[in-house]
Design an enzyme around this catalytic site. Structure first.
Site, PDB file in Angstrom:
ATOM      1  N   ASP A  39      47.090  39.414  36.020  1.00  0.00           N
ATOM      2  CA  ASP A  39      46.279  40.437  35.528  1.00  0.00           C
ATOM      3  C   ASP A  39      45.243  40.052  34.436  1.00  0.00           C
ATOM      4  O   ASP A  39      45.149  38.874  34.240  1.00  0.00           O
ATOM      5  CB  ASP A  39      47.368  41.634  35.210  1.00  0.00           C
ATOM      6  CG  ASP A  39      47.842  42.551  36.409  1.00  0.00           C
ATOM      7  OD1 ASP A  39      47.540  42.484  37.225  1.00  0.00           O
ATOM      8  OD2 ASP A  39      48.769  43.044  35.590  1.00  0.00           O
ATOM      9  N   LYS A  60      41.956  44.022  36.512  1.00  0.00           N
ATOM     10  CA  LYS A  60      40.786  44.903  36.386  1.00  0.00           C
ATOM     11  C   LYS A  60      40.220  44.482  35.225  1.00  0.00           C
ATOM     12  O   LYS A  60      40.772  44.228  34.106  1.00  0.00           O
ATOM     13  CB  LYS A  60      41.604  46.408  36.153  1.00  0.00           C
ATOM     14  CG  LYS A  60      40.242  47.522  35.995  1.00  0.00           C
ATOM     15  CD  LYS A  60      40.827  48.821  36.046  1.00  0.00           C
ATOM     16  CE  LYS A  60      41.617  49.014  34.437  1.00  0.00           C
ATOM     17  NZ  LYS A  60      41.723  50.539  34.646  1.00  0.00           N
ATOM     18  N   MET A 173      46.494  52.062  25.764  1.00  0.00           N
ATOM     19  CA  MET A 173      45.218  52.732  26.747  1.00  0.00           C
ATOM     20  C   MET A 173      44.766  54.176  26.059  1.00  0.00           C
ATOM     21  O   MET A 173      44.403  55.116  27.087  1.00  0.00           O
ATOM     22  CB  MET A 173      45.611  52.783  27.942  1.00  0.00           C
ATOM     23  CG  MET A 173      46.170  51.467  28.524  1.00  0.00           C
ATOM     24  SD  MET A 173      47.093  51.533  30.199  1.00  0.00           S
ATOM     25  CE  MET A 173      48.703  52.498  29.580  1.00  0.00           C
TER      26      MET A 173
END
Length: 256
Positions: A39, A60, A173
């Site tokens: 990741d 991402k 987040m």
């Protein structure tokens, strides 16, 4: 390509960013990997442990997906069947907002052996690196770890409950929802509760800002803080100053 290897998936936690915070068991898994799917938030220095493996970035960056989750699931299965041991390297701990459990559930449908190697969660390590204890006698008896953005891209309803408690609240987040978070805590008359925001925690690029519910948005603007960052809310944030001063006093004693 080795065609006779037993298909296997090992989901591995890479830790919060400092490469020294990966576990020995995780390093062993990487050394014996045939394929590593990694990741965006992992420290790429860790890939050196997987010297004989095919390495595929599936993370991402800035809202752009290298692979959608369904594609990652299929890639794990296909590489496990064609290559053998697949290591899915994920930041922090894969079972804390990391979809590690989802990937294992999917792969087990294909009779592929699975293993899980826990990692040090950023929710714990990032505040600790700034000297912030999530619990401390007299200040906090418990803590919440909450995702700032749910599957439906909304703020978790748990934030409302957390704001009513005296517990430390660590939100991952959540930077895009900071205004909403501040409003929820302010509605509980907690304008003066301390807040820390730590960006790129435990890495060389770490940045941070400290304030209160009342002024933290201005702190973020002044310091230009952004994702990836952890928001820590609670009285324990004030303990950082004491810990830092103690360390300074010890260093001064050693020097003198």
């Amino acid at each position: 390509m080795m065609m006779n290897k037993t298909p296997k998936l090992t989901v591995v936690g890479a830790g919060p960013g400092d490469p020294d915070l990966i576990t020995l068991k995780a390093i062993k898994a990487l050394k014996y990997a045939d394929v590593v799917l990694y990741d965006a938030l992992i420290n790429e220095v860790l890939l050196d442990y997987a010297s004989n493996a095919e390495k595929i970035f599936v993370g991402k960056r800035k809202g752009c997906y290298a692979y959608q989750q369904e594609q990652i699931n299929e890639l794990i299965v296909s590489r496990a069947k064609s290559h053998g041991h697949v290591v899915r390297l994920k930041g922090g701990d894969p079972f804390i907002f990391g979809r590690g459990a989802e990937e294992i559930d999917y792969v087990q449908q294909f009779d592929i052996e699975t293993e899980m190697v826990p990692g040090i969660s950023s929710s714990l390590a990032v505040p600790a690196y700034q000297g912030i204890p999530l619990t401390k006698r007299g200040a906090s008896e418990s803590f919440w770890v909450i995702t700032g953005t749910t599957k439906s891209h909304k703020l978790s309803q748990d934030v409302y409950q957390a704001a009513k408690s005296n517990a430390t609240v660590a939100i991952l987040m959540g930077m895009s929802k900071l205004s909403e978070i501040v409003s929820i805590f302010a509605a509980e008359n907690k304008q003066n509760v301390p807040v820390a925001i730590i960006q790129n925690g435990t890495t060389e690029n770490e940045q941070f800002g400290f304030g209160t519910i009342e002024n933290i948005e201005q702190v973020v603007a002044d310091k230009k803080l952004s994702s990836p960052a952890i928001i820590v809310i609670g009285e324990v944030v004030n303990q950082r100053v004491k810990l830092t001063s103690i360390c300074k006093e010890v260093q001064e004693e050693i020097v003198s």
